[in-house]
Design a protein around this motif. Structure first.
Motif, PDB file in Angstrom:
ATOM      1  N   VAL A 125       0.854  -1.233   0.153  1.00  0.00           N
ATOM      2  CA  VAL A 125      -0.083   0.107   0.079  1.00  0.00           C
ATOM      3  C   VAL A 125       0.886   1.273  -0.082  1.00  0.00           C
ATOM      4  O   VAL A 125       0.399   2.334   0.397  1.00  0.00           O
ATOM      5  CB  VAL A 125      -1.002  -0.173   1.213  1.00  0.00           C
ATOM      6  N   PRO A 127       2.466   4.640  -1.082  1.00  0.00           N
ATOM      7  CA  PRO A 127       1.688   5.745  -1.853  1.00  0.00           C
ATOM      8  C   PRO A 127       2.335   5.866  -3.135  1.00  0.00           C
ATOM      9  O   PRO A 127       3.669   6.011  -3.205  1.00  0.00           O
ATOM     10  CB  PRO A 127       1.993   7.039  -0.880  1.00  0.00           C
ATOM     11  N   ASP A 130       0.939   1.731  -6.956  1.00  0.00           N
ATOM     12  CA  ASP A 130      -0.280   1.143  -7.930  1.00  0.00           C
ATOM     13  C   ASP A 130      -0.144   2.172  -9.132  1.00  0.00           C
ATOM     14  O   ASP A 130      -0.246   1.446 -10.265  1.00  0.00           O
ATOM     15  CB  ASP A 130      -1.583   1.321  -7.208  1.00  0.00           C
ATOM     16  N   ARG A 152      -6.774   0.000  -8.561  1.00  0.00           N
ATOM     17  CA  ARG A 152      -6.321   0.027  -7.009  1.00  0.00           C
ATOM     18  C   ARG A 152      -6.046   1.494  -6.514  1.00  0.00           C
ATOM     19  O   ARG A 152      -6.195   1.889  -5.684  1.00  0.00           O
ATOM     20  CB  ARG A 152      -5.216  -1.240  -6.836  1.00  0.00           C
ATOM     21  N   ALA A 153      -5.173   1.973  -7.723  1.00  0.00           N
ATOM     22  CA  ALA A 153      -4.610   3.615  -7.251  1.00  0.00           C
ATOM     23  C   ALA A 153      -6.130   4.228  -7.051  1.00  0.00           C
ATOM     24  O   ALA A 153      -5.835   5.246  -5.872  1.00  0.00           O
ATOM     25  CB  ALA A 153      -3.824   4.143  -8.305  1.00  0.00           C
ATOM     26  N   ARG A 155      -8.736   3.661  -5.500  1.00  0.00           N
ATOM     27  CA  ARG A 155      -9.309   3.394  -4.101  1.00  0.00           C
ATOM     28  C   ARG A 155      -8.541   4.236  -2.985  1.00  0.00           C
ATOM     29  O   ARG A 155      -8.978   4.243  -1.731  1.00  0.00           O
ATOM     30  CB  ARG A 155      -9.142   1.943  -3.916  1.00  0.00           C
ATOM     31  N   SER A 156      -7.443   4.955  -3.309  1.00  0.00           N
ATOM     32  CA  SER A 156      -6.717   5.715  -2.081  1.00  0.00           C
ATOM     33  C   SER A 156      -7.588   6.979  -2.008  1.00  0.00           C
ATOM     34  O   SER A 156      -8.256   7.204  -2.419  1.00  0.00           O
ATOM     35  CB  SER A 156      -5.343   6.122  -2.801  1.00  0.00           C
ATOM     36  N   SER A 157      -7.043   7.394  -0.578  1.00  0.00           N
ATOM     37  CA  SER A 157      -8.121   8.505   0.246  1.00  0.00           C
ATOM     38  C   SER A 157      -7.977   9.654  -0.710  1.00  0.00           C
ATOM     39  O   SER A 157      -8.878  10.225  -0.784  1.00  0.00           O
ATOM     40  CB  SER A 157      -7.308   8.670   1.535  1.00  0.00           C
ATOM     41  N   GLU A 158      -6.957   9.936  -1.271  1.00  0.00           N
ATOM     42  CA  GLU A 158      -6.468  11.035  -2.130  1.00  0.00           C
ATOM     43  C   GLU A 158      -6.237  10.875  -3.669  1.00  0.00           C
ATOM     44  O   GLU A 158      -5.271  10.440  -3.900  1.00  0.00           O
ATOM     45  CB  GLU A 158      -5.241  12.014  -1.768  1.00  0.00           C
ATOM     46  N   ILE A 159      -7.498  11.517  -4.486  1.00  0.00           N
ATOM     47  CA  ILE A 159      -7.273  10.899  -5.733  1.00  0.00           C
ATOM     48  C   ILE A 159      -7.206  12.501  -6.400  1.00  0.00           C
ATOM     49  O   ILE A 159      -8.096  13.261  -6.353  1.00  0.00           O
ATOM     50  CB  ILE A 159      -8.503  10.437  -6.188  1.00  0.00           C
TER      51      ILE A 159
END
Length: 394
Positions: A125, A127, A130, A152-153, A155-159
Motif C-alpha cells: 500500500v 503511496p 499502484d 487500485r490506485a 481506491r486511495s483516500s486522495e485522488i
C-alpha cells in the motif's frame, strides 16, 4: 502557505524550524520541494546542500537530492543518488520507489518492474505504487494489467485529477470506455484539467462508437488548448467518419507541434495515398555468428524496437518508384517492371535501392515477376553496426 504565490511565508517558517533544530530533515525537504514547485531547481539543491552539512551520509537527504534530479529529468544522476541512498539504508522504501520510477523513465522497463515488485512485497500500500505500476504496464503495452493497477490506485483516500486522467487513458486502452468516461467526468470539475478531460471523454466516446459526441468533445478540447494528442484524437474520429482529407489535415497540425513523431507522418501518408498501406519491419542483433543465416551456421536473432517503415500504394505506371527519407539526396529510384537491372549493376553500386531490387530479381528468377507497379516511401531509425538493416529492408 505551501503554494507558489505565497512561498515566502512558507520559507520563513521552514527556516525558523531549522534554527530550532538544525537536524530537522523534513524542513529541508519541504524547502526543496517548494523551490521545485517554483521551478527553482538550483535553490532546491542549495537547501539540500545545507541538509547534507547537518546530516552527512543520511539516506533521506541523498534520496531528496535524487528527487530534484528526477524532477528536472536528469535521470542518470537521479538513479545514482537513489542507489546511493539504498546503499546507506536498504530499507528506505521511498528511495526504492524513486529508483523504479527513474528506471521506467529511462525505458529500462523490466528492471523497473522488478524494483516495483520488490517494493510491493515490502509494502503493497505504499503511496504511488499502484499508479507507478499502472504507468509501467502502459509502457509495456499490458493494458489490462495497467487498468487493474490504476483501479487500485483510485481506491486511495486522495485522488488527484492527474491520476484520474492517467487511469482513464489506461481504461481506454483496455477497452473499458465507461470507466474512462467516469474518470473524465470527475476531472472536468477542475478547470486546469478541463481540456485533457474533454479529450479523454472524446476517446471514450470514440471507443463506444458515438462519433458525433466524440467530435463535439475533441472540438471543445481544441478550443481550450492546441496539443498534438488532441489533433491525433481528432484525426482518428474524422477517419472513422470517412472524412479522410480532414483527418490528414489534423495529423498535419499534430506534426507542427511534434515534428519528430514518425508515427504521425506515417498515419498522414497512409491517408494521403489512396489504396495504400503502411508496414514496418524490425531490426535485430544476433547472438553468435553474423551472416550465419544464409551460410548454414546457427544463430540466435533478437528483435529490437527499431524499425524500417514503408508507406506504399499501387500505381498504373508499370514501374516501381522508391524514395528513402534517410537518403533524400539519392532522389526517387525508378525501375520499369520489364527492365529491372541485373545483379551487380554498376549503376546501383553503393546505393540502398540494390537491396529491394535484388529481392525483385530473386522473385523473377523463381518465377514470380512483379506484375504491378507501386510507389513506396521508406524511413528507418535502425542504427548501423550489426543491427540487420539490410535484412529489415529486404
Amino acid at each position: 502557505e505551501q503554494t507558489v504565490r505565497s512561498y515566502k511565508p512558507a520559507l520563513t517558517q521552514y527556516e525558523q524550524a531549522i534554527k530550532l533544530d538544525p537536524k530537522f530533515f523534513e524542513a529541508y525537504q519541504a524547502m526543496a520541494r517548494l523551490q521545485l514547485e517554483r521551478k527553482k531547481s538550483a535553490l532546491a539543491f542549495e537547501a539540500l546542500k545545507l541538509a547534507e552539512g547537518q546530516l552527512p551520509k543520511d539516506a533521506r537527504v541523498v534520496n531528496a537530492v535524487g528527487e530534484v534530479h528526477l524532477a528536472i529529468r536528469e535521470f542518470a544522476q537521479a538513479r545514482a543518488k537513489f542507489e546511493q541512498a539504498l546503499g546507506l539504508d536498504g530499507k528506505l522504501n521511498l528511495a526504492l520507489f524513486n529508483l523504479a520510477t527513474t528506471l521506467r523513465a529511462q525505458g529500462k522497463l523490466q528492471i523497473a518492474l522488478k524494483k516495483y515488485e520488490q517494493l510491493q512485497k515490502r509494502d503493497n500500500v505504499f503511496p504511488g505504487l499502484d499508479a507507478g505500476l499502472g504507468a509501467l504496464y502502459l509502457a509495456l503495452k499490458q493494458y489490462k494489467k495497467a487498468a487493474a493497477s490504476y483501479d487500485r490506485a483510485l481506491r486511495s483516500s486522495e485522488i488527484k485529477p492527474k491520476l484520474r486522467l492517467e487511469a482513464g487513458q489506461a481504461f481506454v486502452l483496455a477497452g473499458q470506455w465507461e470507466r474512462a468516461l467516469k474518470q473524465a467526468n470527475e476531472a472536468l470539475a477542475v478547470a486546469a484539467y478541463r481540456a485533457d478531460a474533454r479529450a479523454l471523454r472524446a476517446e471514450a466516446r470514440l471507443l463506444e462508437g458515438d462519433l458525433g459526441e466524440a467530435l463535439v468533445e475533441i472540438t471543445r478540447a481544441l478550443s481550450r488548448a492546441k496539443k498534438a494528442q488532441y489533433f491525433v484524437i481528432h484525426a482518428r474520429i474524422l477517419e472513422r467518419l470517412r472524412r479522410l482529407a480532414a483527418a490528414a489535415d489534423a495529423y498535419k497540425e499534430a506534426l507542427k507541434l511534434e515534428p519528430k513523431r514518425i508515427d504521425l507522418r506515417l498515419h498522414r501518408a497512409r491517408l494521403q495515398v489512396r489504396g495504400g498501406a503502411v508496414r514496418r519491419t524490425s531490426s535485430r542483433f544476433c547472438l553468435g555468428v553474423e551472416h550465419g543465416d544464409y551460410n548454414g551456421a546457427p544463430l540466435f536473432g533478437v528483435g529490437t524496437d527499431r524499425f524500417i517503415h514503408l508507406a506504399y500504394a499501387p500505381n498504373d505506371r508499370g514501374e516501381v518508384r522508391l524514395f528513402s527519407a534517410n537518403v533524400p539526396d539519392e532522389g526517387v529510384v525508378t525501375v520499369p517492371l520489364d527492365a529491372q537491372p541485373p545483379p551487380l549493376d554498376p549503376a546501383l553500386a553503393g546505393r540502398w535501392a540494390r537491396f529491394p531490387l535484388g529481392v525483385a530479381h530473386t522473385l523473377r528468377e523463381a518465377g514470380y515477376p512483379l506484375r504491378k507497379g507501386f510507389d513506396g516511401v521508406l524511413f528507418g531509425d535502425i542504427p548501423g553496426g550489426g543491427m540487420s538493416r539490410s535484412a529489415s529492408l529486404t
